[in-house]
Design an enzyme around this catalytic site. Structure first.
Site, PDB file in Angstrom:
ATOM      1  N   LYS A   1      44.443  34.449  46.296  1.00  0.00           N
ATOM      2  CA  LYS A   1      44.960  35.546  45.931  1.00  0.00           C
ATOM      3  C   LYS A   1      45.982  35.933  46.845  1.00  0.00           C
ATOM      4  O   LYS A   1      47.351  36.460  46.631  1.00  0.00           O
ATOM      5  CB  LYS A   1      44.000  36.696  46.016  1.00  0.00           C
ATOM      6  N   SER A   2      45.816  35.740  48.215  1.00  0.00           N
ATOM      7  CA  SER A   2      46.655  36.035  49.240  1.00  0.00           C
ATOM      8  C   SER A   2      47.962  34.969  49.083  1.00  0.00           C
ATOM      9  O   SER A   2      49.138  35.711  49.410  1.00  0.00           O
ATOM     10  CB  SER A   2      46.327  35.819  50.780  1.00  0.00           C
TER      11      SER A   2
ATOM     12  N   GLY B   1      46.108  46.324  47.188  1.00  0.00           N
ATOM     13  CA  GLY B   1      46.467  46.671  48.453  1.00  0.00           C
ATOM     14  C   GLY B   1      47.416  45.669  48.993  1.00  0.00           C
ATOM     15  O   GLY B   1      48.363  46.157  49.722  1.00  0.00           O
TER      16      GLY B   1
ATOM     17  N   ASP C   1      36.706  39.731  53.445  1.00  0.00           N
ATOM     18  CA  ASP C   1      36.409  39.985  52.130  1.00  0.00           C
ATOM     19  C   ASP C   1      35.344  39.595  51.698  1.00  0.00           C
ATOM     20  O   ASP C   1      34.815  39.695  50.351  1.00  0.00           O
ATOM     21  CB  ASP C   1      37.710  39.486  51.446  1.00  0.00           C
TER      22      ASP C   1
ATOM     23  N   ARG D   1      34.663  42.871  44.115  1.00  0.00           N
ATOM     24  CA  ARG D   1      33.820  41.771  44.958  1.00  0.00           C
ATOM     25  C   ARG D   1      32.403  42.411  44.926  1.00  0.00           C
ATOM     26  O   ARG D   1      31.364  41.677  45.012  1.00  0.00           O
ATOM     27  CB  ARG D   1      34.155  41.977  46.452  1.00  0.00           C
TER      28      ARG D   1
HETATM   29  C1  S3P Z   1      44.821  40.256  52.719  1.00  0.00           C
HETATM   30  C2  S3P Z   1      44.419  40.933  53.920  1.00  0.00           C
HETATM   31  C3  S3P Z   1      43.042  41.394  54.338  1.00  0.00           C
HETATM   32  C4  S3P Z   1      42.128  41.373  53.088  1.00  0.00           C
HETATM   33  C5  S3P Z   1      42.973  41.399  51.772  1.00  0.00           C
HETATM   34  C6  S3P Z   1      44.148  40.416  51.712  1.00  0.00           C
HETATM   35  C7  S3P Z   1      46.241  39.625  52.669  1.00  0.00           C
HETATM   36  O1  S3P Z   1      43.254  42.990  54.306  1.00  0.00           O
HETATM   37  O2  S3P Z   1      41.001  42.207  52.975  1.00  0.00           O
HETATM   38  O3  S3P Z   1      41.967  41.362  50.714  1.00  0.00           O
HETATM   39  O4  S3P Z   1      46.416  38.959  51.618  1.00  0.00           O
HETATM   40  O5  S3P Z   1      46.822  39.818  53.545  1.00  0.00           O
HETATM   41  P1  S3P Z   1      43.461  43.586  55.561  1.00  0.00           P
HETATM   42  O6  S3P Z   1      45.001  43.046  56.279  1.00  0.00           O
HETATM   43  O7  S3P Z   1      43.396  45.026  55.243  1.00  0.00           O
HETATM   44  O8  S3P Z   1      42.696  43.177  56.383  1.00  0.00           O
END
Ligand code: S3P
Length: 433
Positions: free
Chosen positions: A22-23, A94, A314, A388
């Site tokens: 996903k990232s 997010g 995660d 999740r």
């Molecule tokens: C992510 C960073 C993480 C992770 C999120 C994806 C990213 O969040 O929990 O699911 O793709 O950079 P945080 O940066 O708030 O820890």
């Protein structure tokens, strides 16, 4: 609102290919859009979160074609985005809102970023603060979305010490830094996922990484490239835990991203005694991949080392299920960030574990879980629309003697659209109703 009914299933097997990370999928759209030339992405995650990013860039005038998990991005160059005609709806994501804030703070147009009920409750002060220091003008609902970003601001480079270990905040500041006058540096209190840095370099942008400090200089350009998205270790984690707790299991997950900033879950499961091995390690497009084999395991409770927390951030809902099936107590501390994810993952998991008769104690920054035997559920488990949480409790069915019902599973679509199909193909018995 849909629900999972996960019936007891005690064996799991097969070679499984989990969808794209996903990232990395989010970043491929963002950086491919800002590049000069055509970027071809394979293995793109067709989940709602990554699609929210894709649609947002289309709404800013980028031509993006998608056929299944193949995506072609006709980059518009670093200054080529156009004002969207409506607020950009980033759904549950997010990563979209925080990373895009960095890019949008530097555009010459105003825009508004909105999200669903869960996203609208999540803290954005963590990105508004450094961006404001760089010269951005952002209005929010008391530090939460919607974010109204004012265009036409000249940003200046800053050195920002991250107050929390967050890859989203780090990435946001670095992306704003692409447009800032001079150098932008971010220091992180602990290593966090580094996909932004890796992909920027892959598209020809110079990023200096010195220990915990990342710096880049504004005013450069990105050059289109090919991006192969590996399988998501966060989605794979459900099958790692599933195989480790199942009475009979032998599962291989192929082509999983094992970037060292993401492999905390592997270390944690190995510390718990999981029968888990990596093979066929290789590097593709600047990211490390491996095949991961997991067999039934006798897990033991552990004190989770705090330095592994950001590297497995995660995966804790799934790890809590492993802890429930382990001999003895597992203790997690230093994980306050779990309270501001898609749900309060400490409390929501504790509530679900209580329904399954697993003793636990909620801590401000973690949880203590006493391994035991899942009991007949006393109620329906509420996922609080957190993908999740839904998938973690579905996995618990491998050690249950009674069906488990999990409510509000719609958001599994955000990160793992074929979860039920893949889980059932390996031996689980999940129905979505
Ligand atoms: C992510 C960073 C993480 C992770 C999120 C994806 C990213 O969040 O929990 O699911 O793709 O950079 P945080 O940066 O708030 O820890």
């Amino acid at each position: 609102m849909s629900k999972f009914i996960a019936k007891p299933a005690h064996s799991l097997s097969g070679s499984l290919k989990v969808p794209g990370d996903k990232s990395i999928s989010h970043r491929s759209i963002m950086l491919g859009s800002l590049a000069d030339g055509i970027t071809k992405v394979t293995g793109f995650l067709e989940g709602e979160d990554a699609l929210s990013t894709l649609k947002a860039f289309q709404a800013m005038g980028v031509k993006i074609e998608r056929e299944g998990d193949n995506v072609t991005i006709h980059g518009v160059g670093i200054n080529g985005l156009k004002k969207p005609s409506e607020p950009l709806d980033l759904g549950n994501s997010g990563t979209s809102i925080r990373l895009m804030s960095g890019i949008l703070a530097a555009q010459d147009f105003d825009c508004e970023l909105v999200g669903d009920e869960s996203l609208s409750k999540r803290p954005m002060g963590r990105v508004i603060s450094p961006l404001t220091e760089m010269g951005a003008v952002i209005d929010s609902n008391d530090g939460k979305p919607p974010l109204k970003i004012k265009g036409g601001q000249a940003l200046k480079g800053i050195t920002y010490d991250l107050p929390v270990a967050s890859a989203q905040v780090k990435s946001c500041v670095l992306l704003a830094g692409l447009y800032a006058q001079g150098q932008t540096c971010v220091t992180e209190p602990a290593p966090t996922r580094d996909h932004t840095e890796r992909m920027l370099k892959g598209l020809g942008y110079k990023v200096n990484v010195d220990d915990n400090k990342m710096c880049l200089t504004g005013g450069g350009k990105l050059t289109a490239t090919e991006i192969q998205v590996p399988s998501d270790i966060s989605s794979s984690a459900f099958f790692m835990v599933a195989a480790a707790i199942a009475p009979q299991a032998d599962v291989t997950l192929t082509g999983v991203n094992v970037n060292p900033t993401r492999t905390g879950v592997i270390n944690i499961l190995q510390l718990m005694g999981a029968n888990l091995t990596l093979s066929n390690e290789r590097e593709i497009g600047g990211e490390l991949l491996a095949d991961i084999r997991i067999q039934s395991s006798e897990l033991k409770g552990i004190q989770i080392p705090e330095d592994l927390v950001p590297l497995a951030i995660d995966e804790f809902p799934a790890v809590f299920i492993a802890a429930s099936c382990a001999q003895g107590e597992t203790v997690l501390t230093g994980a306050k960030e779990l309270r501001v994810k898609e749900s309060d993952r400490i409390q929501v998991m504790a509530d679900g574990l209580n329904i399954l008769g697993i003793k636990n104690e909620v801590l401000e920054d973690g949880i203590k879980i006493q391994g035991g035997v899942f009991q007949k559920p006393t109620d329906i488990i509420e996922s609080h629309h957190d993908h999740r949480i839904s998938m973690s409790f579905a996995v618990a069915s491998l050690r249950c003697n009674h069906p488990i019902e999990i409510n509000g599973v719609d958001n599994v679509m955000t990160s793992f659209p074929n979860f039920v199909e893949l889980a059932n193909s390996a031996g689980m018995d999940i129905t979505e109703v």
